[in-house]
Design an enzyme around this catalytic site. Structure first.
Site, PDB file in Angstrom:
ATOM      1  N   ASP A  26      22.196  -2.234  36.926  1.00 36.80           N
ATOM      2  CA  ASP A  26      22.041  -1.310  35.790  1.00 36.80           C
ATOM      3  C   ASP A  26      20.859  -0.366  35.986  1.00 36.80           C
ATOM      4  OD1 ASP A  26      23.072  -3.597  33.104  1.00 36.80           O
ATOM      5  OD2 ASP A  26      24.200  -2.584  34.705  1.00 36.80           O
ATOM      6  N   VAL A  27      19.797  -0.892  36.562  1.00 38.87           N
ATOM      7  CA  VAL A  27      18.621  -0.037  36.823  1.00 38.87           C
ATOM      8  C   VAL A  27      18.982   1.025  37.857  1.00 38.87           C
ATOM      9  CG1 VAL A  27      16.321  -0.002  37.886  1.00 38.87           C
ATOM     10  CG2 VAL A  27      16.872  -1.707  36.144  1.00 38.87           C
TER      11      VAL A  27
ATOM     12  N   THR B 164      21.963   2.249  38.334  1.00 43.03           N
ATOM     13  CA  THR B 164      22.814   3.208  37.634  1.00 43.03           C
ATOM     14  C   THR B 164      21.966   4.218  36.867  1.00 43.03           C
ATOM     15  OG1 THR B 164      24.538   1.517  37.375  1.00 43.03           O
ATOM     16  CG2 THR B 164      24.664   3.439  35.929  1.00 43.03           C
TER      17      THR B 164
ATOM     18  N   ASP C 204      25.830   5.767  42.744  1.00 43.87           N
ATOM     19  CA  ASP C 204      27.064   5.418  42.038  1.00 43.87           C
ATOM     20  C   ASP C 204      27.948   4.513  42.885  1.00 43.87           C
ATOM     21  OD1 ASP C 204      29.837   7.186  40.484  1.00 43.87           O
ATOM     22  OD2 ASP C 204      28.809   5.348  39.943  1.00 43.87           O
TER      23      ASP C 204
ATOM     24  N   ASP D  82      25.508   0.852  42.912  1.00 49.30           N
ATOM     25  CA  ASP D  82      25.408   0.002  41.728  1.00 49.30           C
ATOM     26  C   ASP D  82      26.572  -0.988  41.633  1.00 49.30           C
ATOM     27  OD1 ASP D  82      26.157   2.740  39.351  1.00 49.30           O
ATOM     28  OD2 ASP D  82      27.338   1.881  40.987  1.00 49.30           O
TER      29      ASP D  82
ATOM     30  N   ARG E 186      29.017  -6.417  42.352  1.00 47.78           N
ATOM     31  CA  ARG E 186      30.093  -7.255  42.909  1.00 47.78           C
ATOM     32  C   ARG E 186      29.554  -8.268  43.896  1.00 47.78           C
ATOM     33  NH1 ARG E 186      32.555  -2.326  42.402  1.00 47.78           N
ATOM     34  NH2 ARG E 186      31.979  -1.646  44.508  1.00 47.78           N
TER      35      ARG E 186
ATOM     36  N   SER F 231      29.908  -6.539  35.239  1.00 50.73           N
ATOM     37  CA  SER F 231      29.951  -6.771  33.787  1.00 50.73           C
ATOM     38  C   SER F 231      30.643  -5.613  33.074  1.00 50.73           C
ATOM     39  CB  SER F 231      28.523  -6.898  33.240  1.00 50.73           C
ATOM     40  OG  SER F 231      27.846  -5.643  33.321  1.00 50.73           O
TER      41      SER F 231
ATOM     42  N   ASP G 251      27.859   8.609  34.476  1.00 48.64           N
ATOM     43  CA  ASP G 251      28.493   9.562  35.392  1.00 48.64           C
ATOM     44  C   ASP G 251      28.642  10.923  34.735  1.00 48.64           C
ATOM     45  OD1 ASP G 251      30.866   7.353  37.091  1.00 48.64           O
ATOM     46  OD2 ASP G 251      28.744   7.737  37.433  1.00 48.64           O
TER      47      ASP G 251
HETATM   48  C1  LIG Z   1      24.685  20.502  55.616  1.00 45.73           C
HETATM   49  C2  LIG Z   1      25.581  20.444  54.418  1.00 45.73           C
HETATM   50  C3  LIG Z   1      24.983  20.959  53.163  1.00 45.73           C
HETATM   51  C4  LIG Z   1      23.744  20.256  52.695  1.00 45.73           C
HETATM   52  C5  LIG Z   1      23.907  18.772  52.492  1.00 45.73           C
HETATM   53  C6  LIG Z   1      25.043  18.478  51.523  1.00 45.73           C
HETATM   54  C7  LIG Z   1      25.409  17.033  51.581  1.00 45.73           C
HETATM   55  C8  LIG Z   1      26.287  16.663  50.450  1.00 45.73           C
HETATM   56  C9  LIG Z   1      27.236  15.627  50.885  1.00 45.73           C
HETATM   57  C10 LIG Z   1      27.781  14.823  50.038  1.00 45.73           C
HETATM   58  C11 LIG Z   1      27.300  14.772  48.635  1.00 45.73           C
HETATM   59  C12 LIG Z   1      28.344  14.230  47.723  1.00 45.73           C
HETATM   60  C13 LIG Z   1      28.474  12.733  47.856  1.00 45.73           C
HETATM   61  C14 LIG Z   1      29.332  12.214  46.763  1.00 45.73           C
HETATM   62  C15 LIG Z   1      29.243  10.691  46.717  1.00 45.73           C
HETATM   63  C16 LIG Z   1      30.269  10.193  45.807  1.00 45.73           C
HETATM   64  C17 LIG Z   1      29.617   9.286  44.768  1.00 45.73           C
HETATM   65  C18 LIG Z   1      30.681   8.951  43.819  1.00 45.73           C
HETATM   66  O1  LIG Z   1      31.187   9.752  43.115  1.00 45.73           O
HETATM   67  O2  LIG Z   1      31.078   7.687  43.864  1.00 45.73           O
HETATM   68  C19 LIG Z   1      32.225   7.562  43.060  1.00 45.73           C
HETATM   69  C20 LIG Z   1      32.863   6.299  43.488  1.00 45.73           C
HETATM   70  C21 LIG Z   1      32.068   5.205  42.887  1.00 45.73           C
HETATM   71  O3  LIG Z   1      32.712   5.104  41.651  1.00 45.73           O
HETATM   72  P1  LIG Z   1      32.382   3.902  40.659  1.00 45.73           P
HETATM   73  O4  LIG Z   1      30.995   4.074  40.140  1.00 45.73           O
HETATM   74  O5  LIG Z   1      33.508   3.857  39.666  1.00 45.73           O
HETATM   75  O6  LIG Z   1      32.489   2.620  41.592  1.00 45.73           O
HETATM   76  P2  LIG Z   1      31.511   1.382  41.700  1.00 45.73           P
HETATM   77  O7  LIG Z   1      31.662   0.875  43.104  1.00 45.73           O
HETATM   78  O8  LIG Z   1      30.142   1.684  41.218  1.00 45.73           O
HETATM   79  O9  LIG Z   1      32.202   0.253  40.747  1.00 45.73           O
HETATM   80  C22 LIG Z   1      32.112   0.390  39.352  1.00 45.73           C
HETATM   81  C23 LIG Z   1      32.235  -1.025  38.814  1.00 45.73           C
HETATM   82  O10 LIG Z   1      31.121  -1.789  39.280  1.00 45.73           O
HETATM   83  C24 LIG Z   1      30.626  -2.599  38.236  1.00 45.73           C
HETATM   84  N1  LIG Z   1      29.277  -2.176  37.831  1.00 45.73           N
HETATM   85  C25 LIG Z   1      28.830  -0.917  38.134  1.00 45.73           C
HETATM   86  C26 LIG Z   1      27.558  -0.550  37.774  1.00 45.73           C
HETATM   87  C27 LIG Z   1      26.741  -1.481  37.069  1.00 45.73           C
HETATM   88  N2  LIG Z   1      25.496  -1.139  36.689  1.00 45.73           N
HETATM   89  N3  LIG Z   1      27.209  -2.720  36.760  1.00 45.73           N
HETATM   90  C28 LIG Z   1      28.472  -3.077  37.132  1.00 45.73           C
HETATM   91  O11 LIG Z   1      28.925  -4.211  36.825  1.00 45.73           O
HETATM   92  C29 LIG Z   1      31.621  -2.463  37.098  1.00 45.73           C
HETATM   93  O12 LIG Z   1      32.649  -3.409  37.284  1.00 45.73           O
HETATM   94  C30 LIG Z   1      32.153  -1.066  37.321  1.00 45.73           C
HETATM   95  O13 LIG Z   1      33.445  -0.879  36.760  1.00 45.73           O
HETATM   96  O14 LIG Z   1      33.017   6.240  44.827  1.00 45.73           O
HETATM   97  C31 LIG Z   1      34.180   6.800  45.210  1.00 45.73           C
HETATM   98  O15 LIG Z   1      34.811   7.534  44.519  1.00 45.73           O
HETATM   99  C32 LIG Z   1      34.583   6.487  46.608  1.00 45.73           C
HETATM  100  C33 LIG Z   1      34.440   7.680  47.505  1.00 45.73           C
HETATM  101  C34 LIG Z   1      33.073   8.263  47.517  1.00 45.73           C
HETATM  102  C35 LIG Z   1      32.644   8.541  48.910  1.00 45.73           C
HETATM  103  C36 LIG Z   1      32.502  10.019  49.165  1.00 45.73           C
HETATM  104  C37 LIG Z   1      31.224  10.316  49.868  1.00 45.73           C
HETATM  105  C38 LIG Z   1      31.374  11.589  50.693  1.00 45.73           C
HETATM  106  C39 LIG Z   1      30.071  11.937  51.299  1.00 45.73           C
HETATM  107  C40 LIG Z   1      29.917  12.987  52.090  1.00 45.73           C
HETATM  108  C41 LIG Z   1      30.996  13.985  52.221  1.00 45.73           C
HETATM  109  C42 LIG Z   1      30.895  14.792  53.453  1.00 45.73           C
HETATM  110  C43 LIG Z   1      29.501  15.239  53.744  1.00 45.73           C
HETATM  111  C44 LIG Z   1      29.526  16.407  54.664  1.00 45.73           C
HETATM  112  C45 LIG Z   1      28.145  17.015  54.767  1.00 45.73           C
HETATM  113  C46 LIG Z   1      28.150  18.226  55.641  1.00 45.73           C
HETATM  114  C47 LIG Z   1      29.199  19.222  55.233  1.00 45.73           C
HETATM  115  C48 LIG Z   1      29.186  20.425  56.095  1.00 45.73           C
HETATM  116  O1  LIG Z   2      37.222  10.566  38.662  1.00 45.64           O
HETATM  117  P1  LIG Z   2      37.068  10.834  37.188  1.00 45.64           P
HETATM  118  O2  LIG Z   2      38.188  10.225  36.395  1.00 45.64           O
HETATM  119  O3  LIG Z   2      36.787  12.262  36.837  1.00 45.64           O
HETATM  120  O4  LIG Z   2      35.737  10.051  36.727  1.00 45.64           O
HETATM  121  C1  LIG Z   2      35.728   8.648  36.826  1.00 45.64           C
HETATM  122  C2  LIG Z   2      35.797   8.096  35.427  1.00 45.64           C
HETATM  123  O5  LIG Z   2      37.065   8.435  34.880  1.00 45.64           O
HETATM  124  C3  LIG Z   2      35.655   6.581  35.455  1.00 45.64           C
HETATM  125  O6  LIG Z   2      35.598   6.118  34.122  1.00 45.64           O
HETATM  126  C4  LIG Z   2      34.381   6.172  36.193  1.00 45.64           C
HETATM  127  O7  LIG Z   2      34.304   4.763  36.256  1.00 45.64           O
HETATM  128  C5  LIG Z   2      34.360   6.721  37.594  1.00 45.64           C
HETATM  129  O8  LIG Z   2      33.127   6.375  38.196  1.00 45.64           O
HETATM  130  C6  LIG Z   2      34.480   8.229  37.562  1.00 45.64           C
HETATM  131  O9  LIG Z   2      33.359   8.742  36.892  1.00 45.64           O
HETATM  132 MG   LIG Z   3      30.614   5.686  38.589  1.00 41.10          MG
HETATM  133 MG   LIG Z   4      29.093   3.207  40.300  1.00 41.99          MG
END
Ligand SMILES: CCCCCCCC/C=C\CCCCCCCC(=O)OC[C@H](COP(=O)(O)OP(=O)(O)OC[C@H]1O[C@@H](n2ccc(N)nc2=O)[C@H](O)[C@@H]1O)OC(=O)CCCCCCC/C=C\CCCCCCCC
Ligand SMILES: O=P([O-])([O-])O[C@@H]1[C@@H](O)[C@H](O)[C@@H](O)[C@H](O)[C@@H]1O
Ligand SMILES: [Mg+2]
Ligand SMILES: [Mg+2]
Length: 202
Positions: A28-29, A31, A65, A68, A73, A79, A90
């Site tokens: 949570d921290v 997040t 994101d 966390d 997990r 939770s 988010d």
């Molecule tokens: C030189 C180039 C220009 C300058 C640099 C630019 C660089 C920028 C590159 C990338 C930046 C963008 C990165 C984006 C990252 C994506 C992050 C994201 O959106 O993640 C979304 C999800 C995670 O979703 P979610 O939060 O739902 O999943 P969790 O795993 O957290 O599970 C949630 C459950 O967990 C429990 N829980 C959570 C929190 C808590 N406190 N307690 C809990 O119990 C609970 O059960 C919750 O329900 O991730 C995804 O969507 C997966 C894919 C994301 C991966 C994409 C990353 C791509 C990165 C780079 C792209 C290419 C870079 C190219 C750079 C050069 C280009 C020329």
């Molecule tokens: O992909 P999207 O539906 O715009 O946004 C998603 C939310 O719908 C979902 O509730 C959340 O858990 C994901 O981390 C993401 O933020």
């Molecule tokens: Mg999220």
């Molecule tokens: Mg997350």
């Protein structure tokens, strides 16, 4: 679309997650701090025209994101509150990015058109996520569409970064048009799939 890269990026962030767990930091921290850092990066630097700095700071924190949930997990501490906090915060991070860019176009970026486009991206991104949350609350599923959150984040941060590196505003302009359209399409896609599920219940 970015979901397919989750496994790869999870491997990348796993060492950081395990270090934070060893340090006694809770998911949570992570997040909360991740959201604050992402928001600060966008809201402090974008309005000043420091686009690359803003992107780098935002990028450094946006991976929280992924971290966390992995932390939760791997400790068996997932939770409902964590899920709620993660999804809710988010929206703040997403909003900060487009508010920051809106303020950029209201200032050094000097464009009413792209200020409005930023607001359209902000709105349709929020509606995209709300549609999924409302659908799930009603027992439907709606995790569909061409512009899920990760897709939107990667698109806007990469193109904003590249536009700054190459001094090519066109790259930022194009991605704003693309995201405005793609987010709207995603909302329509989600409405459509929920409609189909609702009709199937009849
Ligand atoms: C030189 C180039 C220009 C300058 C640099 C630019 C660089 C920028 C590159 C990338 C930046 C963008 C990165 C984006 C990252 C994506 C992050 C994201 O959106 O993640 C979304 C999800 C995670 O979703 P979610 O939060 O739902 O999943 P969790 O795993 O957290 O599970 C949630 C459950 O967990 C429990 N829980 C959570 C929190 C808590 N406190 N307690 C809990 O119990 C609970 O059960 C919750 O329900 O991730 C995804 O969507 C997966 C894919 C994301 C991966 C994409 C990353 C791509 C990165 C780079 C792209 C290419 C870079 C190219 C750079 C050069 C280009 C020329
Ligand atoms: O992909 P999207 O539906 O715009 O946004 C998603 C939310 O719908 C979902 O509730 C959340 O858990 C994901 O981390 C993401 O933020
Ligand atoms: Mg999220
Ligand atoms: Mg997350």
């Amino acid at each position: 679309m970015m979901e397919r890269f989750r496994a790869f990026w999870t491997k990348v962030i796993a060492p950081v997650a395990h270090l934070l767990i060893r340090l006694g930091v809770s998911a949570d921290v992570v997040t909360l701090v991740g959201t604050l850092g992402l928001s600060a990066g966008a809201l402090v630097f974008f309005p000043q025209g420091m686009l690359l700095t803003g992107v780098l700071v935002a990028t450094a924190f946006v991976f929280s994101d992924l971290i966390d949930g992995y932390m939760a997990r791997s400790q068996g501490k997932s939770s409902k509150f964590g899920a709620f906090l993660d999804s809710t915060l988010d929206r703040i991070g997403d909003g900060a990015i487009f508010i920051g860019l809106s303020l950029y176009f209201a200032g050094p970026g000097d464009s009413a058109l792209y200020l409005v486009l930023c607001l359209v991206c902000l709105l349709m991104g929020a509606v995209t996520s709300y549609a999924r949350a409302k659908a799930e609350g009603l027992g439907f599923t709606a995790k569909v569409g061409i512009a899920e959150r990760a897709d939107r984040l990667v698109a806007i941060l990469v193109m904003t970064g590249l536009s700054a590196i190459f001094d090519a505003p066109i790259l930022l302009h194009v991605v704003l048009w693309a995201l405005a359209v793609a987010s709207t399409v995603t909302v329509v896609q989600r409405i459509w799939v929920v409609r189909q599920q609702a009709l199937a219940e009849v």
